[in-house]
Design a protein around this motif. Structure first.
Motif, mmCIF file in Angstrom:
data_model
loop_
_atom_site.group_PDB
_atom_site.id
_atom_site.type_symbol
_atom_site.label_atom_id
_atom_site.label_comp_id
_atom_site.label_asym_id
_atom_site.label_seq_id
_atom_site.Cartn_x
_atom_site.Cartn_y
_atom_site.Cartn_z
ATOM 1 N N HIS A 159 0.838 -1.200 0.000
ATOM 2 C CA HIS A 159 0.000 0.000 0.000
ATOM 3 C C HIS A 159 0.874 1.251 0.000
ATOM 4 O O HIS A 159 1.961 1.274 0.581
ATOM 5 N N LYS A 160 0.373 2.287 -0.643
ATOM 6 C CA LYS A 160 1.038 3.588 -0.620
ATOM 7 C C LYS A 160 0.616 4.322 0.644
ATOM 8 O O LYS A 160 -0.569 4.335 0.999
ATOM 9 N N ALA A 161 1.579 4.921 1.327
ATOM 10 C CA ALA A 161 1.285 5.612 2.589
ATOM 11 C C ALA A 161 2.180 6.839 2.719
ATOM 12 O O ALA A 161 3.120 7.039 1.942
ATOM 13 N N GLN A 162 1.865 7.652 3.721
ATOM 14 C CA GLN A 162 2.665 8.841 3.993
ATOM 15 C C GLN A 162 3.010 8.885 5.473
ATOM 16 O O GLN A 162 2.139 8.740 6.330
ATOM 17 N N LEU A 163 4.301 9.072 5.764
ATOM 18 C CA LEU A 163 4.751 9.181 7.143
ATOM 19 C C LEU A 163 4.406 10.557 7.703
ATOM 20 O O LEU A 163 4.085 11.486 6.957
ATOM 21 N N LEU A 164 4.521 10.691 9.006
ATOM 22 C CA LEU A 164 4.218 11.970 9.644
ATOM 23 C C LEU A 164 5.155 13.068 9.175
ATOM 24 O O LEU A 164 4.781 14.253 9.166
ATOM 25 N N ASP A 165 6.396 12.694 8.784
ATOM 26 C CA ASP A 165 7.344 13.719 8.320
ATOM 27 C C ASP A 165 7.118 14.099 6.861
ATOM 28 O O ASP A 165 7.879 14.888 6.292
ATOM 29 N N GLY A 166 6.073 13.525 6.228
ATOM 30 C CA GLY A 166 5.729 13.895 4.865
ATOM 31 C C GLY A 166 6.280 12.989 3.784
ATOM 32 O O GLY A 166 5.892 13.106 2.615
ATOM 33 N N ARG A 167 7.189 12.081 4.130
ATOM 34 C CA ARG A 167 7.745 11.188 3.123
ATOM 35 C C ARG A 167 6.704 10.172 2.661
ATOM 36 O O ARG A 167 5.944 9.642 3.464
ATOM 37 N N THR A 168 6.678 9.924 1.353
ATOM 38 C CA THR A 168 5.791 8.912 0.785
ATOM 39 C C THR A 168 6.515 7.574 0.785
ATOM 40 O O THR A 168 7.666 7.474 0.330
ATOM 41 N N VAL A 169 5.845 6.564 1.289
ATOM 42 C CA VAL A 169 6.474 5.249 1.428
ATOM 43 C C VAL A 169 5.544 4.169 0.884
ATOM 44 O O VAL A 169 4.346 4.388 0.676
ATOM 45 N N ALA A 170 6.124 3.004 0.658
ATOM 46 C CA ALA A 170 5.365 1.806 0.318
ATOM 47 C C ALA A 170 5.385 0.885 1.532
ATOM 48 O O ALA A 170 6.442 0.645 2.112
ATOM 49 N N VAL A 171 4.207 0.419 1.922
ATOM 50 C CA VAL A 171 4.077 -0.456 3.098
ATOM 51 C C VAL A 171 3.679 -1.853 2.622
ATOM 52 O O VAL A 171 2.596 -2.039 2.076
ATOM 53 N N LYS A 172 4.563 -2.792 2.842
ATOM 54 C CA LYS A 172 4.335 -4.171 2.421
ATOM 55 C C LYS A 172 3.961 -4.991 3.650
ATOM 56 O O LYS A 172 4.707 -5.015 4.631
ATOM 57 N N VAL A 173 2.802 -5.623 3.598
ATOM 58 C CA VAL A 173 2.333 -6.403 4.744
ATOM 59 C C VAL A 173 2.161 -7.858 4.339
ATOM 60 O O VAL A 173 1.763 -8.175 3.223
ATOM 61 N N GLN A 174 2.478 -8.726 5.254
ATOM 62 C CA GLN A 174 2.394 -10.162 5.009
ATOM 63 C C GLN A 174 1.030 -10.687 5.433
ATOM 64 O O GLN A 174 0.500 -10.304 6.477
ATOM 65 N N TYR A 175 0.458 -11.561 4.603
ATOM 66 C CA TYR A 175 -0.843 -12.127 4.940
ATOM 67 C C TYR A 175 -0.741 -12.961 6.217
ATOM 68 O O TYR A 175 0.226 -13.708 6.395
ATOM 69 N N PRO A 176 -1.724 -12.877 7.102
ATOM 70 C CA PRO A 176 -1.716 -13.685 8.332
ATOM 71 C C PRO A 176 -1.649 -15.178 8.017
ATOM 72 O O PRO A 176 -2.327 -15.664 7.106
ATOM 73 N N HIS A 177 -0.794 -15.881 8.741
ATOM 74 C CA HIS A 177 -0.660 -17.339 8.658
ATOM 75 C C HIS A 177 -0.180 -17.827 7.287
ATOM 76 O O HIS A 177 -0.290 -19.017 6.989
ATOM 77 N N ILE A 178 0.365 -16.936 6.473
ATOM 78 C CA ILE A 178 0.776 -17.348 5.130
ATOM 79 C C ILE A 178 1.952 -18.317 5.176
ATOM 80 O O ILE A 178 2.073 -19.203 4.318
ATOM 81 N N GLU A 179 2.832 -18.171 6.171
ATOM 82 C CA GLU A 179 3.979 -19.084 6.252
ATOM 83 C C GLU A 179 3.516 -20.510 6.504
ATOM 84 O O GLU A 179 4.009 -21.460 5.873
ATOM 85 N N GLN A 180 2.533 -20.680 7.415
ATOM 86 C CA GLN A 180 2.009 -22.017 7.681
ATOM 87 C C GLN A 180 1.348 -22.598 6.434
ATOM 88 O O GLN A 180 1.494 -23.788 6.129
ATOM 89 N N LYS A 181 0.626 -21.756 5.691
ATOM 90 C CA LYS A 181 -0.022 -22.228 4.469
ATOM 91 C C LYS A 181 1.017 -22.664 3.448
ATOM 92 O O LYS A 181 0.880 -23.718 2.811
ATOM 93 N N PHE A 182 2.050 -21.860 3.288
ATOM 94 C CA PHE A 182 3.094 -22.196 2.322
ATOM 95 C C PHE A 182 3.756 -23.523 2.677
ATOM 96 O O PHE A 182 3.971 -24.375 1.808
#
Length: 431
Positions: A159-182
């Protein structure tokens, strides 16, 4: 006595069935395995039966027989892959980079898994996951986070996000329990391979070794720093590797520099869609023509391809300028009394031969000079940035040539070379 024995056996069977049902309901890994075998086993057996039936027939007859199977089972396999996702989705992504490996009926949807996977999490779920993983309230770190992801894959979404200091960042999140599924999926696939495709066991073992490193985003953040330290001093004017914010990276969350631009594949397809329309063809028709020319003729050298692209761009620039000038004159005069002339959107083709050469140089530099290189590059992880540079993403799988055997190292380098070959086949006008 016999009646008592029957009752005991019946009770035992019922109890076992109930326990099995409970375990099935509780253990998602078993459910996933059952679903895989439900579809994969009859499909595989049908293919083997047809293989036996047509072994003495002509090539044309065999092709027709297999085409019927592909048309029948491709939708079922597609439905299975998107239903189970996880490791099966990752395998599909790998296979989709090899045009000569997967039948066309499967490739039509398999290629979409490289950069067009439906997300699993909503915006609020992502914010909650970020808070839980980092251990701080969302608004103490971020000013905003867009609900719609900019990308989704087999392990997580971005997801595209913005930090409090104004920098635009990309936030990559891992699906819950994906390691067990894999891990459960890999066990299922290993059983299938050992039973029906034992010659593929080595490949599956290598795939498993590679993927187990992807479930800790802290490792990927460190990989980004390592690759940046090597690549940016030499190629920083041509490519960019996003910088991670190490203090915001956890096992399930990776926060990194946001690269403004669009996927290279999307840029290529957009440009060549315009070219195809100008030629009165569809993009698919243009692609097929180019592939046939590549197969049937000698490819141009890199320098010849560059000159050819420059000549095309000069031609389109002149023609479009003349046409739009004429359209302006007509719209200011005669066309005022009737239908206006539509202006043409200018066409300027990217120098894809140069881009392919650059990618080969950078990945080769990583593998040979740096000793650390991306073990899983594919076209969906390359961005055409607005500043003209290529953005290189997804370093979840990075191999260190100093710590792997010669065979493994050569295998990883071979996969990169093979991927580049498949890129060339997919977009033959780059050669």
């Amino acid at each position: 006595m016999a009646s008592l024995a029957l009752k005991v056996v019946g009770a035992t069977l019922l109890g076992g069935a109930a326990a099995g049902t409970a375990q099935y309901q509780l253990d998602e890994g078993i459910q996933r395995s059952v679903e895989f075998w439900r579809v994969a086993l009859p499909t595989y057996l049908h293919y083997r039966i047809v293989e036996y039936q047509v072994k003495d027939q002509t090539d044309l007859e065999q092709t027709k027989a297999y085409s019927k199977l592909h048309e029948r089972y491709s939708p079922e396999i597609e439905k299975l892959v998107y239903y189970l996702r996880g490791f099966y989705l990752k395998l599909t992504q790998i296979g989709s980079t090899r045009d000569e490996f997967i039948p066309e009926e499967y490739m039509k949807w398999a290629k979409k898994t490289q950069d067009d996977v439906p997300p699993e999490l909503t915006g609020p779920q992502v914010r909650e996951l970020v808070e839980t993983s980092i251990g701080r309230s969302f608004h103490s770190i971020f000013r905003s986070l867009e609900d719609d992801p900019i990308g989704a894959a087999s392990i997580g979404q971005v997801h595209k996000a913005q930090l409090l200091d104004g920098r635009t960042v990309a936030v990559k999140v891992q699906y819950p329990h994906i390691e067990q599924k894999f891990r459960a999926d890999m066990k299922t696939m290993m059983r299938f391979v050992k039973m029906f495709q034992p010659h593929q066991t080595g490949f599956m073992e290598e795939v498993e070794r590679q993927f187990v490193t992807e479930f800790d985003y802290r490792g990927e953040a460190q990989n980004l720093n390592t690759i940046r330290d090597f690549v940016m001093p030499k190629y920083g004017s041509k490519v960019v590797v996003p910088e991670p914010m190490m203090d915001l990276c956890t096992k399930q969350v990776l926060v990194m520099e946001y690269l403004e631009g669009e996927r290279l594949i999307d840029s290529i397809r957009d440009q060549y869609s315009k070219l195809a329309a100008r030629l009165g063809k569809t993009l698919e028709e243009l692609e097929e023509e180019q592939k046939n020319e590549v197969r049937e003729s000698t490819r141009m050298s890199l320098e010849s391809s560059r000159r050819y692209t420059r000549m095309l761009n000069m031609y389109f620039a002149v023609v479009d300028t003349l046409y739009n000038s004429l359209a302006w004159i007509m719209n200011m005069t005669i066309a005022r009394l009737g239908t206006r002339w539509e202006y043409r959107d200018p066409i300027k083709l990217m120098n894809l031969a140069y881009i392919l050469k650059l990618l080969l140089d950078v990945h080769g530099f990583q593998a040979i000079t740096c000793g650390s290189f991306n073990g899983d590059p594919h076209p969906g992880n390359i961005i055409m940035c607005k500043d003209g540079r290529l953005g290189l993403l997804d370093y979840g799988q990075v191999s260190d040539s100093a710590q792997v055997s010669t065979d493994e190292g050569n295998g990883c380098v071979h996969r990169q070379t093979l991927w580049m070959r498949c890129w060339a086949v997919s977009f033959p006008w780059t050669n």
